[in-house]
Write an enzyme that holds these catalytic residues in place. Sequence first.
Site, PDB file in Angstrom:
ATOM      1  N   GLU A 124       0.803  -1.217   0.000  1.00 19.50           N
ATOM      2  CA  GLU A 124       0.000   0.000   0.000  1.00 19.50           C
ATOM      3  C   GLU A 124       0.839   1.272   0.000  1.00 19.50           C
ATOM      4  O   GLU A 124       0.575   2.204  -0.759  1.00 19.50           O
ATOM      5  CB  GLU A 124      -0.929   0.004   1.221  1.00 19.50           C
ATOM      6  CG  GLU A 124      -2.048  -1.014   1.174  1.00 19.50           C
ATOM      7  CD  GLU A 124      -3.132  -0.638   0.176  1.00 19.50           C
ATOM      8  OE1 GLU A 124      -3.112   0.492  -0.345  1.00 19.50           O
ATOM      9  OE2 GLU A 124      -3.992  -1.498  -0.079  1.00 19.50           O
ATOM     10  N   SER A 125       1.831   1.332   0.868  1.00 22.75           N
ATOM     11  CA  SER A 125       2.549   2.605   1.075  1.00 22.75           C
ATOM     12  C   SER A 125       4.053   2.478   1.089  1.00 22.75           C
ATOM     13  O   SER A 125       4.747   3.494   1.166  1.00 22.75           O
ATOM     14  CB  SER A 125       2.098   3.228   2.395  1.00 22.75           C
ATOM     15  OG  SER A 125       2.520   2.404   3.487  1.00 22.75           O
TER      16      SER A 125
END
Length: 242
Positions: A124-125
Amino acid sequence: MRKRGMTILMAGIAGLMTQTPRLRAAERITLNNGFEMQCDHHVQVEGHVRLYLSPGESNYIEIVPDQIATVEAVPDAPAEAVVAAEMPKPAAKLTNSDVGEMLARAGKDHNIDVDLLASVVKAESGGNPRAVSSAGAEGLMQLMPATATEHGVSDRFAPDQNVRGGSTYLDELLSRYHDNLALALAAYNAGPGAVDKYHGIPPYSQTRTYVARVIHEFNRRVLAREALQKQLPPANETAGNR
């Protein structure tokens, strides 16, 4: 109690890989039960077949030869473009240990394998608490505004809040899809509505790539953890040497 997420390993991986193609694959394995999966390469070792999920020799699963119906060579395919997280603000000072502690707490609260949560965060990040996607998702677990509000997250850039909210949401999705990790991850990425509409992983290249990335990273982490545990002395032996 077995951690949720572990069902993806070994026995369940064939059916899962049918729905979630990996970013790169050199062989397509069809099993006698009709399941298909893709791997980098395979070798026979002491009466078993090792299916290597990535280049190199460390990430593999073993099955018996009688389970395999056919092996086909497939050309390398370019990785599908994934929406990159934008980083307009300086990343907060957050150590791997800090993230690990937050994920461990969240995993304990929701009985989710910490390596699964870490794999989601990576996809995700990349571990950046200030990450912002082009769609407006923010933070370590890339929460959309509505999802954050629904799960009591007032500041999506606050790592603790973000992990708590994202873990709670993933827990809900695992329950909704009866611990089917592929469907839960697809819903985390594309929304439950899309999964329900298509009665499975939506035909979105970005979503399929995302699910494959998380599962591949999760398996890599679990295999590495198991290999490390095998190298450690038994607990009673350690205690006896004190």
